[in-house]
Design a protein around this motif. Structure first.
Motif, PDB file in Angstrom:
ATOM      1  N   UNK A 300       0.801  -1.231   0.000  1.00 31.45           N
ATOM      2  CA  UNK A 300       0.000   0.000   0.000  1.00 31.45           C
ATOM      3  C   UNK A 300       0.831   1.277   0.000  1.00 31.45           C
ATOM      4  N   UNK A 301       1.945   1.278   0.738  1.00 33.37           N
ATOM      5  CA  UNK A 301       2.716   2.529   0.810  1.00 33.37           C
ATOM      6  C   UNK A 301       4.203   2.372   0.530  1.00 33.37           C
ATOM      7  N   UNK A 302       4.631   1.159   0.141  1.00 35.14           N
ATOM      8  CA  UNK A 302       6.025   0.947  -0.227  1.00 35.14           C
ATOM      9  C   UNK A 302       6.980   0.824   0.942  1.00 35.14           C
ATOM     10  N   UNK A 303       6.471   0.842   2.164  1.00 40.89           N
ATOM     11  CA  UNK A 303       7.322   0.744   3.342  1.00 40.89           C
ATOM     12  C   UNK A 303       7.672  -0.712   3.610  1.00 40.89           C
ATOM     13  N   UNK A 304       8.972  -1.008   3.592  1.00 43.29           N
ATOM     14  CA  UNK A 304       9.426  -2.380   3.800  1.00 43.29           C
ATOM     15  C   UNK A 304       9.730  -2.664   5.268  1.00 43.29           C
ATOM     16  N   UNK A 305       9.269  -3.815   5.740  1.00 47.27           N
ATOM     17  CA  UNK A 305       9.700  -4.283   7.060  1.00 47.27           C
ATOM     18  C   UNK A 305      11.181  -4.597   6.971  1.00 47.27           C
ATOM     19  N   UNK A 306      11.886  -4.383   8.065  1.00 47.11           N
ATOM     20  CA  UNK A 306      13.324  -4.653   8.049  1.00 47.11           C
ATOM     21  C   UNK A 306      13.779  -5.095   9.432  1.00 47.11           C
ATOM     22  N   UNK A 307      14.937  -5.747   9.455  1.00 48.48           N
ATOM     23  CA  UNK A 307      15.522  -6.161  10.722  1.00 48.48           C
ATOM     24  C   UNK A 307      14.784  -7.307  11.378  1.00 48.48           C
ATOM     25  N   UNK A 308      15.015  -7.437  12.676  1.00 47.42           N
ATOM     26  CA  UNK A 308      14.471  -8.563  13.435  1.00 47.42           C
ATOM     27  C   UNK A 308      13.361  -8.108  14.368  1.00 47.42           C
ATOM     28  N   UNK A 309      12.234  -8.826  14.336  1.00 45.42           N
ATOM     29  CA  UNK A 309      11.129  -8.595  15.259  1.00 45.42           C
ATOM     30  C   UNK A 309      10.995  -9.817  16.151  1.00 45.42           C
ATOM     31  N   UNK A 310      11.184  -9.640  17.445  1.00 45.32           N
ATOM     32  CA  UNK A 310      11.072 -10.725  18.413  1.00 45.32           C
ATOM     33  C   UNK A 310       9.596 -10.957  18.732  1.00 45.32           C
ATOM     34  N   UNK A 311       9.101 -12.156  18.439  1.00 47.75           N
ATOM     35  CA  UNK A 311       7.684 -12.454  18.671  1.00 47.75           C
ATOM     36  C   UNK A 311       7.437 -13.107  20.025  1.00 47.75           C
ATOM     37  N   UNK A 312       8.462 -13.164  20.862  1.00 46.49           N
ATOM     38  CA  UNK A 312       8.272 -13.549  22.252  1.00 46.49           C
ATOM     39  C   UNK A 312       8.534 -15.012  22.574  1.00 46.49           C
ATOM     40  N   UNK A 313       8.936 -15.266  23.827  1.00 47.04           N
ATOM     41  CA  UNK A 313       9.134 -16.622  24.329  1.00 47.04           C
ATOM     42  C   UNK A 313       8.920 -16.604  25.842  1.00 47.04           C
ATOM     43  N   UNK A 314       8.283 -17.657  26.359  1.00 44.99           N
ATOM     44  CA  UNK A 314       7.969 -17.747  27.787  1.00 44.99           C
ATOM     45  C   UNK A 314       8.343 -19.128  28.304  1.00 44.99           C
ATOM     46  N   UNK A 315       9.050 -19.186  29.419  1.00 47.56           N
ATOM     47  CA  UNK A 315       9.373 -20.473  30.030  1.00 47.56           C
ATOM     48  C   UNK A 315       8.140 -21.005  30.757  1.00 47.56           C
ATOM     49  N   UNK A 316       7.750 -22.239  30.443  1.00 47.73           N
ATOM     50  CA  UNK A 316       6.573 -22.870  31.038  1.00 47.73           C
ATOM     51  C   UNK A 316       7.000 -24.067  31.892  1.00 47.73           C
ATOM     52  N   UNK A 317       6.602 -24.057  33.160  1.00 47.30           N
ATOM     53  CA  UNK A 317       6.877 -25.179  34.063  1.00 47.30           C
ATOM     54  C   UNK A 317       5.953 -25.089  35.272  1.00 47.30           C
ATOM     55  N   UNK A 318       5.682 -26.226  35.875  1.00 48.82           N
ATOM     56  CA  UNK A 318       4.934 -26.243  37.139  1.00 48.82           C
ATOM     57  C   UNK A 318       5.862 -26.441  38.330  1.00 48.82           C
TER      58      UNK A 318
END
Length: 338
Positions: A300-318
């Protein structure tokens, strides 16, 4: 072009890649006909290429892309390799999508290095290419990367395992992915960093391809080599469950600590059931949905995504450990995938 003509074109394209890649074209919203990438719809065309179409992680990724495409008025085509490591299938999928006129391609590379020439050709033709989950080598081969911080994911379970061992001498087995896949290297190295260990401290290392049956075989081999193994790092939860099966057959399931990465619903349930001590949960739906939005913005506007986007991580334990931030399986099951 009529709806019938567009449908026929889609079928011909799909047939052209039979036996090389599993290509599925998906309709997103009204007016897109079969969901082909033929001209006339006026919608932004987005391609998604995953390693396989059977792994629950990639199934959820596809769901995220489909949802985002519908919400953003885009037209999505999807493809997958026939197996994890099918670089040829992914190359063919890229070529087909570029020929079909996609504005952007989202890809989880099966081979981080071998896929680069095909990506470079696509980018040279003005196609935005975003890696999801698995970085290319070099990472700059794509415009952007939306992914879990896999080094951090490994480090979290390494720190957890170190704390859970409470000073006991560790005999570590590493059930890895496969050579040439950056995500596997990052998780492995992250685990060692978190544990404060090196490869010299690993008494047995085996590749599993992230497969449960191969994980079981790998664990059986490691137990033959080093029967006193007491810590098992696994590349993902299917491999972890394979390891658990092998340990249980030897009566060792209670005294060996298994840690993993993924956060799928089956794996998170295994944490709740005590089969896996802890897992680092990642979020494939977010990777894909953010990727689709980035392609639409570019169109739509020619703007390119660039670099690294961290989508998250969570440690799961009981079984939380002092000094290691985590959430319980109630949270994990509420945010799992698959």
């Amino acid at each position: 072009m009529s709806r019938t003509t567009r449908l026929s074109s889609s079928l011909l394209r799909a047939a052209a890649v039979t036996g090389v890649a599993a290509l599925t074209l998906t309709a997103c919203g009204s007016g897109s006909g079969s969901g082909s990438t033929g001209s006339g719809s006026g919608k932004v065309k987005v391609g998604l290429i995953t390693k396989t179409d059977t792994n629950p992680f990639f199934v959820k990724m596809k769901e995220g892309a489909e949802r985002a495409a519908k919400e953003n008025g885009a037209q999505l085509s999807t493809a997958a390799g026939k197996f994890d490591g099918d670089n040829a299938g992914q190359v063919t999928a890229i070529e087909n999508m570029v020929a079909a006129g996609v504005k952007g391609i989202l890809i989880t590379p099966s081979d981080s290095k071998a896929i680069v020439p095909a990506i470079q050709k696509a980018r040279a033709k003005g196609v935005l290419v975003i890696a999801l989950d698995t970085p290319t080598e070099p990472e700059s081969a794509v415009d952007a990367l939306f992914a879990t911080d896999n080094l951090k994911a490994g480090q979290l379970i390494g720190e957890y395992a170190k704390a859970a061992m409470k000073g006991k001498t560790a005999k570590i087995a590493a059930l890895d992915l496969a050579p040439g896949v950056s995500v596997g290297v990052q998780r492995h190295n992250g685990f060692l960093k978190g544990f404060g260990a090196t490869d010299k401290d690993v008494v047995c290392a085996q590749d599993t391809g992230g497969d449960q049956a191969k994980g079981q075989t790998a664990m059986e081999n490691c137990l033959q080599k080093s029967p006193d193994i007491n810590v098992v790092y696994t590349i993902n939860e299917p491999a972890a469950l394979g390891a658990y099966t092998a340990l249980k057959a030897k009566g060792r399931e209670k005294d060996v600590l298994i840690v993993s990465v993924d956060g799928g619903c089956t794996g998170t349930q295994a944490v709740k059931d005590g089969k896996i001590a802890a897992t680092s949960q990642q979020y494939p739906l977010k990777m894909a949905s953010e990727g689709v939005k980035a392609v639409v913005t570019y169109a739509k506007d020619g703007k390119k995504a660039s670099g690294y986007t961290d989508t998250g991580v969570t440690l799961i334990t009981d079984k939380a450990q002092d000094g290691v931030t985590s959430k319980d399986t109630a949270y994990g099951l509420g945010n799992c995938w698959g």
